[in-house]
Design an enzyme around this catalytic site. Structure first.
Site, PDB file in Angstrom:
ATOM      1  N   GLU A  77       0.818  -1.198   0.000  1.00 50.35           N
ATOM      2  CA  GLU A  77       0.000   0.000   0.000  1.00 50.35           C
ATOM      3  C   GLU A  77       0.857   1.254   0.000  1.00 50.35           C
ATOM      4  O   GLU A  77       2.015   1.241   0.426  1.00 50.35           O
ATOM      5  CB  GLU A  77      -0.931   0.003   1.202  1.00 50.35           C
ATOM      6  CG  GLU A  77      -0.173  -0.072   2.494  1.00 50.35           C
ATOM      7  CD  GLU A  77      -1.062  -0.368   3.682  1.00 50.35           C
ATOM      8  OE1 GLU A  77      -2.116  -0.986   3.515  1.00 50.35           O
ATOM      9  OE2 GLU A  77      -0.677   0.022   4.789  1.00 50.35           O
ATOM     10  N   CYS A 131       3.673   8.365   1.103  1.00 51.61           N
ATOM     11  CA  CYS A 131       4.226   7.353   1.997  1.00 51.61           C
ATOM     12  C   CYS A 131       4.260   6.039   1.218  1.00 51.61           C
ATOM     13  O   CYS A 131       3.216   5.582   0.745  1.00 51.61           O
ATOM     14  CB  CYS A 131       3.323   7.244   3.229  1.00 51.61           C
ATOM     15  SG  CYS A 131       3.817   5.959   4.372  1.00 51.61           S
ATOM     16  N   CYS A 134       7.154  -7.470   6.107  1.00 56.20           N
ATOM     17  CA  CYS A 134       8.334  -6.943   6.801  1.00 56.20           C
ATOM     18  C   CYS A 134       8.864  -8.033   7.721  1.00 56.20           C
ATOM     19  O   CYS A 134       8.076  -8.760   8.332  1.00 56.20           O
ATOM     20  CB  CYS A 134       7.965  -5.703   7.622  1.00 56.20           C
ATOM     21  SG  CYS A 134       9.396  -4.914   8.433  1.00 56.20           S
ATOM     22  N   CYS A 175       8.095  -6.040  14.689  1.00 55.66           N
ATOM     23  CA  CYS A 175       7.722  -5.157  15.802  1.00 55.66           C
ATOM     24  C   CYS A 175       6.276  -5.477  16.195  1.00 55.66           C
ATOM     25  O   CYS A 175       5.383  -5.448  15.339  1.00 55.66           O
ATOM     26  CB  CYS A 175       7.859  -3.692  15.394  1.00 55.66           C
ATOM     27  SG  CYS A 175       9.531  -3.285  14.822  1.00 55.66           S
ATOM     28  N   CYS A 220       3.103  -3.263  15.273  1.00 54.10           N
ATOM     29  CA  CYS A 220       2.926  -2.862  13.878  1.00 54.10           C
ATOM     30  C   CYS A 220       2.211  -3.962  13.105  1.00 54.10           C
ATOM     31  O   CYS A 220       2.596  -5.137  13.179  1.00 54.10           O
ATOM     32  CB  CYS A 220       4.289  -2.584  13.252  1.00 54.10           C
ATOM     33  SG  CYS A 220       4.234  -2.329  11.459  1.00 54.10           S
ATOM     34  N   HIS A 232      11.372   4.379  19.756  1.00 49.18           N
ATOM     35  CA  HIS A 232      10.228   3.891  20.547  1.00 49.18           C
ATOM     36  C   HIS A 232      10.520   3.583  22.007  1.00 49.18           C
ATOM     37  O   HIS A 232       9.582   3.386  22.788  1.00 49.18           O
ATOM     38  CB  HIS A 232       9.556   2.679  19.885  1.00 49.18           C
ATOM     39  CG  HIS A 232       9.118   2.913  18.465  1.00 49.18           C
ATOM     40  ND1 HIS A 232       8.491   4.071  18.064  1.00 49.18           N
ATOM     41  CD2 HIS A 232       9.230   2.151  17.354  1.00 49.18           C
ATOM     42  CE1 HIS A 232       8.233   4.001  16.758  1.00 49.18           C
ATOM     43  NE2 HIS A 232       8.682   2.852  16.301  1.00 49.18           N
ATOM     44  N   CYS A 256      -0.086   1.903   8.495  1.00 52.08           N
ATOM     45  CA  CYS A 256       0.217   0.795   9.396  1.00 52.08           C
ATOM     46  C   CYS A 256      -0.054  -0.586   8.825  1.00 52.08           C
ATOM     47  O   CYS A 256      -0.125  -1.559   9.552  1.00 52.08           O
ATOM     48  CB  CYS A 256      -0.503   0.975  10.720  1.00 52.08           C
ATOM     49  SG  CYS A 256       0.115   2.424  11.571  1.00 52.08           S
TER      50      CYS A 256
HETATM   51  N1  SAH Z   1      10.547  -0.226   8.998  1.00 56.45           N
HETATM   52  C1  SAH Z   1      10.592   1.217   9.040  1.00 56.45           C
HETATM   53  C2  SAH Z   1       9.324   1.837   8.486  1.00 56.45           C
HETATM   54  C3  SAH Z   1       8.138   1.425   9.293  1.00 56.45           C
HETATM   55  S1  SAH Z   1       6.640   2.392   9.268  1.00 56.45           S
HETATM   56  C4  SAH Z   1      10.774   1.660  10.464  1.00 56.45           C
HETATM   57  O1  SAH Z   1      10.613   0.844  11.361  1.00 56.45           O
HETATM   58  O2  SAH Z   1      11.121   2.809  10.684  1.00 56.45           O
HETATM   59  C5  SAH Z   1       7.042   3.952   9.891  1.00 56.45           C
HETATM   60  C6  SAH Z   1       6.840   4.186  11.379  1.00 56.45           C
HETATM   61  O3  SAH Z   1       5.542   3.796  11.826  1.00 56.45           O
HETATM   62  C7  SAH Z   1       7.840   3.431  12.240  1.00 56.45           C
HETATM   63  O4  SAH Z   1       8.368   4.319  13.185  1.00 56.45           O
HETATM   64  C8  SAH Z   1       6.973   2.389  12.899  1.00 56.45           C
HETATM   65  O5  SAH Z   1       7.517   1.931  14.102  1.00 56.45           O
HETATM   66  C9  SAH Z   1       5.679   3.160  13.065  1.00 56.45           C
HETATM   67  N2  SAH Z   1       4.513   2.314  13.339  1.00 56.45           N
HETATM   68  C10 SAH Z   1       4.290   1.039  12.961  1.00 56.45           C
HETATM   69  N3  SAH Z   1       3.117   0.600  13.432  1.00 56.45           N
HETATM   70  C11 SAH Z   1       2.563   1.611  14.125  1.00 56.45           C
HETATM   71  C12 SAH Z   1       1.362   1.773  14.850  1.00 56.45           C
HETATM   72  N4  SAH Z   1       0.489   0.774  14.947  1.00 56.45           N
HETATM   73  N5  SAH Z   1       1.120   2.976  15.421  1.00 56.45           N
HETATM   74  C13 SAH Z   1       2.012   3.975  15.316  1.00 56.45           C
HETATM   75  N6  SAH Z   1       3.165   3.894  14.647  1.00 56.45           N
HETATM   76  C14 SAH Z   1       3.451   2.720  14.058  1.00 56.45           C
END
Ligand code: SAH
Length: 375
Positions: free
Chosen positions: A112, A125, A132, A136, A139, A246, A367
């Site tokens: 997406e 974006c 991935c 995490c 996510c 984080h 997300c």
């Molecule tokens: N892999 C990359 C890009 C990920 S998406 C990274 O980790 O940086 C971009 C951001 O969104 C990252 O900081 C990720 O931790 C955050 N993210 C992922 N899921 C999320 C959620 N449910 N709520 C808020 N931020 C989220």
């Protein structure tokens, strides 16, 4: 499409037998495109004309490529501009100024992208991987594992598709260009380093080589793959780096960002600091605010300590992201009062801090939830 023997098969096969995305001119530098044209027995200037259509005019309909001989058009288009992805659906929010598109890739993988139009800029974006591998737990994309890396052209095409829809007036506010690209869709961009660097080059090279965006408008967001951050710093392309921290302590970060067991908080922050030093670009520390998990006042203070231990020459700012809870998530967003206190403590220490807006939340922006739930 033509059956001419000179046109490429749509799908090429890797040694391990896994099909690769179709080769597209956006995978190649301008010079490589000229060589490729020669290999196909085509005049080199055709590659340049096609590049102008793709990157400058944003044309995708062969019928509009009237400078190409009608008899060769289909062959040229299938060799250089094969279809990379088809839109499955687009969800809109904010009166159409936020648009999230679910794409199906050639092998049915789903990814997406999100377009966000603001008064002064348009941000795309983009995804860099289908799925991935970073796992995490908060996510949505992290839950499904990695399917595969995306190709340079598949990454670039998301931006070009956004640019086309802006050009066609599909986004309220009149014609505009994409000014910013953030690698914050699905995937860990630095785990797909080569294709992502290729995409950054295509985004920033002037037309007809690429889209001619400013590198300053491009943000690569990472969990903190330290060797890759160092490598990116040395490429001399001053993109903005975002580090998804984080948590300021290893104990919690090991849980929230599992790669932390390989590259600790201190190693990741050192690499981010080094990136700022080499590129002179301020690094962004991403911090998803989770109620009762990482949003305590003492963690704000510890975060400030960790960042300021590397100096206070303005190398860093903190971007707090209100957690967007995934279905069935153990975590929820922080209480607004706790969030305000977190900001206050960082700012009191002189660290510029912003809270990310929650655009597109109702369409699960950024997300991975749309692709995760399939069609
Ligand atoms: N892999 C990359 C890009 C990920 S998406 C990274 O980790 O940086 C971009 C951001 O969104 C990252 O900081 C990720 O931790 C955050 N993210 C992922 N899921 C999320 C959620 N449910 N709520 C808020 N931020 C989220």
């Amino acid at each position: 499409m033509t059956d001419s023997p000179r046109s490429l098969p749509l799908v090429m096969v890797e040694p391990r037998g896994r099909a690769k995305p179709p080769r597209h001119l956006a995978d190649l530098s301008l010079e490589e495109r000229l060589v490729y044209a020669a290999e196909l027995g085509l005049p080199a200037y055709r590659a340049k004309q096609l590049s102008t259509h793709y990157f400058d005019r944003l044309v995708d309909d062969p019928a509009e490529m009237t400078d190409l001989p009608a008899t060769q058009r289909d062959e040229l288009v299938s060799a250089f501009l094969p279809e990379l992805m088809t839109p499955i659906r687009t969800l809109e929010a904010d009166r159409g100024t936020t648009r999230k598109t679910l794409w199906r890739l050639f092998d049915n993988a789903l990814v997406e992208s999100v377009l966000m139009r603001y008064p002064d800029r348009v941000t795309m974006c983009v995804s860099s991987q289908a799925g991935c591998g970073m796992a995490c737990p908060f996510c949505a994309t992290g839950q499904g594992g990695l399917q595969r890396n995306m190709s340079t052209a598949e990454i670039v095409e998301q931006v070009v598709a956004g640019a086309r829809s802006l050009g066609r007036g599909e986004v309220p506010g009149g014609p505009a260009r994409v000014s910013n690209v953030v690698f914050m869709g699905m995937g860990e961009p630095l785990a797909n380093f080569k294709a992502v660097v290729g995409a950054v080059r295509r985004l920033t090279e002037p037309a007809p080589s690429g889209l001619g965006m400013s590198a300053r408008g491009v943000t690569v967001s990472t969990v903190g793959l330290v060797p890759r951050i160092n490598q990116l710093a040395n490429l001399g392309i001053p993109v903005t780096l975002a580090l998804s921290l984080h948590a300021p302590d290893d104990e919690l970060r090991n849980e929230l960002v599992p790669i932390n067991t390989r590259f600790s908080v201190s190693e990741a922050v050192d690499a981010a600091w080094g990136y700022a030093r080499v590129t002179k670009r301020r690094v962004s520390i991403e911090y998803a605010m989770m109620r009762g998990i990482n949003d305590q006042p003492w963690r704000a203070d510890l975060l400030a300590d960790v960042l300021l231990a590397r100096g206070d020459w303005g190398w860093v700012h903190v971007n707090l992201i209100p957690l967007n809870p995934t279905p069935g998530s153990r975590w929820t967003a922080s209480d607004p009062a706790d969030e305000r206190e977190f900001v206050r403590r960082l700012e009191a220490r002189g660290i510029p801090t912003t809270v990310r807006d929650t655009r597109g939340r109702e369409i699960d922006g950024a997300c991975g939830q749309l692709a995760a739930t399939g069609e």
